[in-house]
Write a protein that holds these residues in place. Structure first.
Motif, mmCIF file in Angstrom:
data_model
loop_
_atom_site.group_PDB
_atom_site.id
_atom_site.type_symbol
_atom_site.label_atom_id
_atom_site.label_comp_id
_atom_site.label_asym_id
_atom_site.label_seq_id
_atom_site.Cartn_x
_atom_site.Cartn_y
_atom_site.Cartn_z
ATOM 1 N N PHE A 129 6.285 -8.685 -128.471
ATOM 2 C CA PHE A 129 5.445 -8.562 -129.666
ATOM 3 C C PHE A 129 4.065 -9.173 -129.421
ATOM 4 O O PHE A 129 3.029 -8.578 -129.734
ATOM 5 C CB PHE A 129 6.140 -9.240 -130.857
ATOM 6 N N THR B 63 10.884 -19.254 -127.967
ATOM 7 C CA THR B 63 10.448 -17.868 -127.793
ATOM 8 C C THR B 63 11.632 -17.027 -127.318
ATOM 9 O O THR B 63 12.712 -17.539 -127.045
ATOM 10 C CB THR B 63 9.266 -17.784 -126.817
ATOM 11 N N SER B 64 11.422 -15.725 -127.274
ATOM 12 C CA SER B 64 12.468 -14.795 -126.840
ATOM 13 C C SER B 64 11.770 -13.595 -126.216
ATOM 14 O O SER B 64 10.576 -13.389 -126.430
ATOM 15 C CB SER B 64 13.294 -14.344 -128.040
ATOM 16 N N ALA C 278 11.488 -8.733 -133.159
ATOM 17 C CA ALA C 278 11.346 -10.075 -132.572
ATOM 18 C C ALA C 278 12.018 -11.143 -133.422
ATOM 19 O O ALA C 278 12.636 -12.066 -132.898
ATOM 20 C CB ALA C 278 9.863 -10.392 -132.370
ATOM 21 N N PRO D 68 16.532 -12.081 -131.794
ATOM 22 C CA PRO D 68 15.882 -12.916 -130.770
ATOM 23 C C PRO D 68 16.580 -12.833 -129.411
ATOM 24 O O PRO D 68 16.038 -13.277 -128.423
ATOM 25 C CB PRO D 68 15.987 -14.332 -131.338
ATOM 26 N N ALA E 19 11.894 -10.489 -127.022
ATOM 27 C CA ALA E 19 11.339 -9.603 -128.054
ATOM 28 C C ALA E 19 10.042 -10.184 -128.631
ATOM 29 O O ALA E 19 9.082 -9.462 -128.886
ATOM 30 C CB ALA E 19 12.357 -9.397 -129.166
ATOM 31 N N LEU E 20 10.030 -11.511 -128.800
ATOM 32 C CA LEU E 20 8.832 -12.158 -129.341
ATOM 33 C C LEU E 20 7.684 -12.082 -128.338
ATOM 34 O O LEU E 20 6.525 -11.847 -128.706
ATOM 35 C CB LEU E 20 9.135 -13.616 -129.690
ATOM 36 N N LEU F 86 7.904 -4.075 -134.151
ATOM 37 C CA LEU F 86 8.080 -5.058 -133.076
ATOM 38 C C LEU F 86 8.283 -6.463 -133.642
ATOM 39 O O LEU F 86 9.114 -7.227 -133.162
ATOM 40 C CB LEU F 86 6.857 -5.047 -132.155
ATOM 41 N N MET F 87 7.495 -6.765 -134.673
ATOM 42 C CA MET F 87 7.621 -8.085 -135.302
ATOM 43 C C MET F 87 9.014 -8.243 -135.899
ATOM 44 O O MET F 87 9.668 -9.286 -135.741
ATOM 45 C CB MET F 87 6.560 -8.239 -136.396
#
Lengths: 160, 70
Positions: A51, A44-45, A21, A25, A47-48, A17-18
């Motif tokens: 996470f 931020t996004s 992310a 993005p 995916a982030l 996941l990291m």
């Protein structure tokens, strides 16, 4: 053995996941705050955010797991290193050795890949972010494989 | 290469102990007793002495060095 499988599975999922992310993005949302002589921005996004949400969920699930399985470890301990007796300590030691060798080999291979890409100009025509993505992918790949090697070695030794 | 053989299973059964009860008595997990009995784990001196003490015997009566034909 369940504590090691649990911790390593969770770590593996978090590493992936990291990686997602930071590598993809998708759309970035930025929050900028500026005041007299002060500037603050948050990027931020989706995916982030996913996470970070997973990270919070993992803390809660981990706490429940420690209580349910009555593992002799605190929230701050690494469950994959927490040993119930001398045999588990010996197994952790052997698994750590395998993980260390894998980590060193993987990192050296990653440095080789990055150096080759730079020296031979393999990414010269690619966008500037490509090298960053390759580097993040290498780090995530090494972390994932090291984690899997530790888990596999621990479980094999434990079954003996 | 020398290995260590043991009589843990035989002595445990003679004393009417379960693997879990013996594990608890000497402060290890049941899996460690299982591994010991299979010969897959060589215990520390401390654990070997604890096991021998639990059976009321000397360490050398529970564990023995065996020379392999290597």
């Amino acid at each position: 053995m369940s504590k090691v499988v649990f911790e390593c599975s969770a770590n593996g999922a978090l590493f992936l996941l990291m990686g997602a992310a930071f590598m993809f993005p998708f759309e970035v949302h930025e929050l900028n705050v500026t005041a007299h002589g002060f500037a603050f921005s948050v990027s931020t996004s989706p995916a982030l955010l996913l996470f970070l949400a997973s990270l919070l969920a993992w803390v809660l699930v981990r706490l429940a797991f420690i209580r349910r399985m009555r593992v002799r470890a605190s929230m701050l301990d690494n469950l994959e290193l927490a040993a119930e007796d001398e045999r588990e300590r010996a197994i952790s030691s052997r698994a750590s050795r395998s993980a260390y060798v894998t980590a060193m080999t993987g990192l050296i291979a990653c440095l080789g890949v990055l150096a080759a890409a730079y020296i031979f100009g393999l990414l010269a025509d690619a966008p500037a972010s490509t090298m960053y993505r390759v580097a993040v992918g290498c780090v995530v790949g090494v972390l994932f494989v090291v984690n899997a090697v530790y888990c596999a070695r621990w479980c094999v030794e434990y079954r003996r | 290469m020398a290995t260590i053989v043991n009589r843990v299973r035989e002595l445990r059964e003679a004393h009417g102990l379960s693997q879990a009860a013996l594990a608890e008595a000497v402060g290890v997990t049941r899996q460690t007793i299982i591994s010991l009995e299979r010969g897959g784990y060589v215990p520390s001196l401390l654990l070997a002495m604890s096991l021998a003490e639990r059976f009321g015997m000397a360490v050398e009566d529970v564990f023995a060095k065996e020379e392999d034909a290597l």
